[in-house]
Design a protein around this motif. Structure first.
Motif, mmCIF file in Angstrom:
data_model
loop_
_atom_site.group_PDB
_atom_site.id
_atom_site.type_symbol
_atom_site.label_atom_id
_atom_site.label_comp_id
_atom_site.label_asym_id
_atom_site.label_seq_id
_atom_site.Cartn_x
_atom_site.Cartn_y
_atom_site.Cartn_z
ATOM 1 N N THR A 42 0.839 -1.192 0.000
ATOM 2 C CA THR A 42 0.000 0.000 0.000
ATOM 3 C C THR A 42 0.879 1.250 0.000
ATOM 4 N N GLU A 46 2.612 -0.711 3.979
ATOM 5 C CA GLU A 46 2.119 -1.987 4.486
ATOM 6 C C GLU A 46 1.802 -2.922 3.327
ATOM 7 N N LYS A 52 -8.231 -7.563 6.088
ATOM 8 C CA LYS A 52 -8.147 -6.574 7.169
ATOM 9 C C LYS A 52 -9.174 -5.473 6.936
ATOM 10 N N THR A 54 -9.188 -2.199 6.424
ATOM 11 C CA THR A 54 -8.426 -1.018 6.038
ATOM 12 C C THR A 54 -9.039 -0.429 4.776
ATOM 13 N N ARG A 65 -8.651 6.588 11.593
ATOM 14 C CA ARG A 65 -9.753 5.624 11.643
ATOM 15 C C ARG A 65 -11.029 6.355 11.251
ATOM 16 N N VAL A 79 -12.754 1.455 9.701
ATOM 17 C CA VAL A 79 -11.532 1.039 9.008
ATOM 18 C C VAL A 79 -10.407 2.021 9.310
ATOM 19 N N ARG A 80 -9.195 1.574 9.035
ATOM 20 C CA ARG A 80 -8.001 2.408 9.197
ATOM 21 C C ARG A 80 -7.467 2.738 7.807
ATOM 22 N N ASN A 82 -4.816 3.251 5.140
ATOM 23 C CA ASN A 82 -3.418 2.852 4.946
ATOM 24 C C ASN A 82 -2.998 2.898 3.477
ATOM 25 N N THR A 96 -11.214 -2.607 1.654
ATOM 26 C CA THR A 96 -10.793 -3.977 1.379
ATOM 27 C C THR A 96 -12.069 -4.812 1.208
#
Length: 118
Positions: A42, A46, A52, A54, A65, A79-80, A82, A96
């Motif tokens: 990403t 990451e 996940k 994200t 977040r 979600v976070r 990234n 995702t």
């Protein structure tokens, strides 16, 4: 209280300015969300993991977040951020597959959402 504020070098005007600059109230963004199944790395460095919770956003800082709410059915997912994207007009967040399945079926592909920082 006024004396305490003055002792700290604060005025009501300076407190009001601070409250505006550091307001805990998050603004909401209304747009469309899709999902992506990239792979590799990403934008944050990451490894992309479709399992996940994200997401990709064009401008929010990595690690932010957000709560994504499907406007049609009211389902939400947190979600976070990234990754960067989406790069299609009208879309503000790419989730995702796992995150997207929390609020809609993958066959829908794109849904109207509200995105709010948490």
């Amino acid at each position: 209280m006024t004396k305490t504020l003055a002792a700290a070098g604060l005025t009501l005007a300076s407190l009001a300015t601070s409250a505006v600059l550091f307001s805990p109230v998050a603004s909401a963004e209304t747009c469309k969300a899709s999902y992506y199944s990239g792979g590799g790395t990403t934008a944050s460095g990451e490894r992309f993991d479709p399992d996940k919770l994200t997401a990709a956003h064009k401008t929010l800082p990595f690690g932010t977040r957000v709560k994504v709410k499907n406007r049609a059915n009211g389902k939400t997912v947190t979600v976070r951020i990234n990754d960067r994207g989406p790069f299609i007009t009208g879309r503000c967040v790419d989730l995702t597959p796992k995150a997207f399945k929390t609020i809609a079926t993958l066959s829908q592909g794109v849904v109207g959402v509200t995105v709010t920082k948490v």
